[in-house]
Design a protein around this motif. Structure first.
Motif, PDB file in Angstrom:
ATOM      1  N   ASP A 174     -41.242  16.293  27.393  1.00  0.00           N
ATOM      2  CA  ASP A 174     -42.489  16.063  26.661  1.00  0.00           C
ATOM      3  C   ASP A 174     -42.256  15.555  25.240  1.00  0.00           C
ATOM      4  O   ASP A 174     -43.206  15.237  24.528  1.00  0.00           O
ATOM      5  CB  ASP A 174     -43.354  17.327  26.639  1.00  0.00           C
ATOM      6  CG  ASP A 174     -42.720  18.473  25.879  1.00  0.00           C
ATOM      7  OD1 ASP A 174     -41.478  18.548  25.820  1.00  0.00           O
ATOM      8  OD2 ASP A 174     -43.478  19.304  25.340  1.00  0.00           O
ATOM      9  N   GLN A 175     -40.977  15.442  24.832  1.00  0.00           N
ATOM     10  CA  GLN A 175     -40.659  14.842  23.538  1.00  0.00           C
ATOM     11  C   GLN A 175     -40.106  13.423  23.697  1.00  0.00           C
ATOM     12  O   GLN A 175     -39.575  12.840  22.749  1.00  0.00           O
ATOM     13  CB  GLN A 175     -39.649  15.713  22.782  1.00  0.00           C
ATOM     14  CG  GLN A 175     -40.216  17.075  22.380  1.00  0.00           C
ATOM     15  CD  GLN A 175     -39.198  17.939  21.657  1.00  0.00           C
ATOM     16  OE1 GLN A 175     -39.108  17.951  20.427  1.00  0.00           O
ATOM     17  NE2 GLN A 175     -38.417  18.678  22.422  1.00  0.00           N
ATOM     18  N   SER A 208     -29.336  17.429  15.936  1.00  0.00           N
ATOM     19  CA  SER A 208     -29.105  16.302  15.025  1.00  0.00           C
ATOM     20  C   SER A 208     -30.002  16.334  13.800  1.00  0.00           C
ATOM     21  O   SER A 208     -29.666  15.765  12.766  1.00  0.00           O
ATOM     22  CB  SER A 208     -29.326  14.977  15.759  1.00  0.00           C
ATOM     23  OG  SER A 208     -30.722  14.743  15.971  1.00  0.00           O
ATOM     24  N   GLY A 209     -31.174  16.964  13.935  1.00  0.00           N
ATOM     25  CA  GLY A 209     -32.133  16.952  12.840  1.00  0.00           C
ATOM     26  C   GLY A 209     -32.968  15.693  12.782  1.00  0.00           C
ATOM     27  O   GLY A 209     -33.917  15.611  11.991  1.00  0.00           O
ATOM     28  N   ALA A 210     -32.646  14.691  13.602  1.00  0.00           N
ATOM     29  CA  ALA A 210     -33.413  13.441  13.581  1.00  0.00           C
ATOM     30  C   ALA A 210     -34.840  13.692  14.047  1.00  0.00           C
ATOM     31  O   ALA A 210     -35.082  14.477  14.965  1.00  0.00           O
ATOM     32  CB  ALA A 210     -32.743  12.399  14.461  1.00  0.00           C
ATOM     33  N   ASP A 211     -35.781  13.011  13.413  1.00  0.00           N
ATOM     34  CA  ASP A 211     -37.193  13.163  13.775  1.00  0.00           C
ATOM     35  C   ASP A 211     -37.612  12.174  14.849  1.00  0.00           C
ATOM     36  O   ASP A 211     -38.431  12.501  15.713  1.00  0.00           O
ATOM     37  CB  ASP A 211     -38.065  12.972  12.532  1.00  0.00           C
ATOM     38  CG  ASP A 211     -37.770  14.005  11.465  1.00  0.00           C
ATOM     39  OD1 ASP A 211     -37.948  15.204  11.738  1.00  0.00           O
ATOM     40  OD2 ASP A 211     -37.340  13.614  10.364  1.00  0.00           O
ATOM     41  N   ARG A 217     -40.744  17.647  18.180  1.00  0.00           N
ATOM     42  CA  ARG A 217     -42.024  18.291  18.434  1.00  0.00           C
ATOM     43  C   ARG A 217     -42.791  18.651  17.157  1.00  0.00           C
ATOM     44  O   ARG A 217     -43.994  18.450  17.051  1.00  0.00           O
ATOM     45  CB  ARG A 217     -41.808  19.561  19.265  1.00  0.00           C
ATOM     46  CG  ARG A 217     -43.105  20.172  19.792  1.00  0.00           C
ATOM     47  CD  ARG A 217     -42.848  21.496  20.497  1.00  0.00           C
ATOM     48  NE  ARG A 217     -41.727  21.437  21.409  1.00  0.00           N
ATOM     49  CZ  ARG A 217     -41.764  20.885  22.619  1.00  0.00           C
ATOM     50  NH1 ARG A 217     -42.893  20.332  23.035  1.00  0.00           N
ATOM     51  NH2 ARG A 217     -40.702  20.877  23.398  1.00  0.00           N
ATOM     52  N   LYS A 218     -42.073  19.155  16.161  1.00  0.00           N
ATOM     53  CA  LYS A 218     -42.773  19.668  14.981  1.00  0.00           C
ATOM     54  C   LYS A 218     -43.407  18.570  14.124  1.00  0.00           C
ATOM     55  O   LYS A 218     -44.222  18.872  13.249  1.00  0.00           O
ATOM     56  CB  LYS A 218     -41.842  20.527  14.130  1.00  0.00           C
ATOM     57  CG  LYS A 218     -40.792  19.791  13.342  1.00  0.00           C
ATOM     58  CD  LYS A 218     -40.029  20.781  12.462  1.00  0.00           C
ATOM     59  CE  LYS A 218     -39.070  20.067  11.525  1.00  0.00           C
ATOM     60  NZ  LYS A 218     -38.364  21.021  10.635  1.00  0.00           N
ATOM     61  N   ALA A 269     -45.151  13.633  23.230  1.00  0.00           N
ATOM     62  CA  ALA A 269     -44.733  12.264  22.909  1.00  0.00           C
ATOM     63  C   ALA A 269     -45.556  11.190  23.607  1.00  0.00           C
ATOM     64  O   ALA A 269     -45.449  10.010  23.250  1.00  0.00           O
ATOM     65  CB  ALA A 269     -43.252  12.083  23.240  1.00  0.00           C
ATOM     66  N   ARG A 270     -46.392  11.566  24.568  1.00  0.00           N
ATOM     67  CA  ARG A 270     -47.277  10.561  25.170  1.00  0.00           C
ATOM     68  C   ARG A 270     -48.202   9.949  24.126  1.00  0.00           C
ATOM     69  O   ARG A 270     -48.716   8.845  24.319  1.00  0.00           O
ATOM     70  CB  ARG A 270     -48.087  11.190  26.304  1.00  0.00           C
ATOM     71  CG  ARG A 270     -47.279  11.483  27.554  1.00  0.00           C
ATOM     72  CD  ARG A 270     -48.093  12.196  28.610  1.00  0.00           C
ATOM     73  NE  ARG A 270     -48.510  13.529  28.169  1.00  0.00           N
ATOM     74  CZ  ARG A 270     -49.213  14.372  28.920  1.00  0.00           C
ATOM     75  NH1 ARG A 270     -49.592  14.014  30.141  1.00  0.00           N
ATOM     76  NH2 ARG A 270     -49.534  15.567  28.462  1.00  0.00           N
TER      77      ARG A 270
END
Length: 407
Positions: free
Chosen positions: A75-76, A200-203, A226-227, A271-272
């Motif tokens: 879902d991400q 990774s911390g990547a957004d 997600r955040k 993420a949709r």
């Protein structure tokens, strides 16, 4: 026969040539070819049940495999259209930098994402470019470039010129300490070097299928942490990011009393939200990608990465023995399956060497950027020692013909 040999047997291209250009395009494995042929057969003959189920099952299957590769949840993951560039465009439209803000990037970005940055520069966004130092990046240079105006730090997590692999977790810390987003173009990373996006911390992480993932052109995807999903702008509106109405779309399409402009509901918590509205997915691409990722995920990225680097180190030893200049003065944690080098015969003759090899059963490339240039070789998990030794022998022979002797 071990896992790597079994996987190699899937690639007919490797039976016909020494293929070392995965950073350019990846050949299709036989399991993907067979699956796509089955899909097209059923579409051609129009098996109603098969086609109806395929529309949803293919996207779920491919997203599941992408999520497994990245160590995240489906879902991400958003399917973003045709390529990585479209994923990058989606990411920047989602964060919407404003005039007076800045984007911090590197001097070895892929050329078409430079075009995306030009768009934002034309809108008043300051593009700050951190330069490499002999093919290496110093995080202190990024630390100095990032400030309170920074909207995002954006890099190719593995550079396409010399394969330098960024320390994305450390870059993410720099970005987040300044309330900026961390965005990566990871097409040269995914499938050959491990990337755990949750650590990774990547957004936002963009990728596509046609290189190390061994699918074909026309399928891109985007990981969105997600955040940050709900705070980001929705870039597009259309069929793929709109919630189904009561009874589903098929029922809705038959209603005679539906409103012309109803209050549609849009996906907002997964993420949709970022999917390319108005079109269905690339079904052949999704079909192939699920199969190619099952090969990689079945072996596991720890083993794949180890295999890629073992072959790379064999190549590096051979290049050193030939006294070639390798554009890679960095430690192993920054290494990837891409190796770029110079033969010492001059740029023009090196390009002729690449053309000669590509016409005689090899596949390699020549690349330049960020002040660097050279012959680029990319080793993957389905290559073997014979491939490396064959290339080294051919390079030695061609350099001798060019009239340059070893020092």
């Amino acid at each position: 026969m071990n896992d790597f040999e079994s996987a190699r047997d899937e690639f007919k291209a490797l039976k016909n040539m020494v293929y070392l250009n995965w950073a350019g395009l990846g050949p299709l494995p036989s399991s993907a070819k067979i699956a796509v042929e089955e899909l097209l057969k059923n579409i051609y003959e129009w098996d109603n049940q098969y086609v109806s189920e395929a529309i949803s099952s293919l996207q779920d299957g491919a997203k599941g495999q992408i999520a497994k590769l990245l160590n995240t949840s489906p879902d991400q993951i958003a399917i973003t259209g045709t390529n990585t560039t479209q994923g990058i465009q989606t990411a920047f439209e989602a964060i919407r930098p404003k005039s007076g803000e800045s984007i911090v990037t590197s001097d070895m970005q892929y050329v078409l994402t430079e075009a995306e940055l030009q768009k934002w520069r034309d809108r008043g966004v300051d593009i700050k470019v951190v330069k490499n130092r002999d093919g290496v990046y110093d995080l202190n240079d990024f630390q100095r470039a990032v400030d309170k105006t920074t909207r995002a730090v954006f890099v190719d997590s593995v550079t396409w010129i010399n394969g330098y692999k960024f320390d994305v977790p450390e870059l993410s810390k720099i970005a987040h300490e300044n309330n900026a987003f961390m965005i990566t173009d990871s097409i040269q990373h995914l499938g050959q070097a491990k990337m755990d996006v949750e650590k990774s911390g990547a957004d936002l992480v963009a990728g596509s299928a046609q290189k190390w993932l061994s699918d074909w052109l026309g399928l891109g995807f985007l990981y969105v942490r997600r955040k940050v999903i709900e705070e980001l702008e929705r870039p597009y509106y259309g069929y793929k990011n709109t919630e189904e109405p009561d009874g589903g779309w098929h029922t809705y399409f038959t209603l005679t009393d539906r409103e012309q402009f109803p209050e549609f509901k849009f996906y907002s918590s997964d993420a949709r939200k970022f999917e390319y509205g108005g079109s269905l997915y690339n079904m052949p691409g999704l079909t192939a990608l699920e199969k190619t990722l099952k090969l990689i995920n079945g072996i596991g990225m720890d083993r794949v990465q180890r295999r890629v680097l073992e072959l790379k180190h064999e190549l590096l030893e051979g290049l050193e023995a030939l006294d070639f200049e390798v554009l890679e003065p960095y430690e192993e944690k920054h290494q990837s399956g891409i190796t770029t080098f110079r033969m010492g015969v001059g740029r023009k003759k090196e390009m002729e060497v690449v053309e000669k090899l590509n016409s005689t059963g090899y596949a390699i490339s020549y690349r330049a950027g960020g002040g660097l240039y050279g012959i680029r070789v990319s080793t993957h998990y389905v290559n073997n020692s014979d491939d490396i030794q064959s290339l080294l022998g051919a390079l030695k022979s061609l350099r001798a013909k060019a009239g340059v002797k070893r020092n």
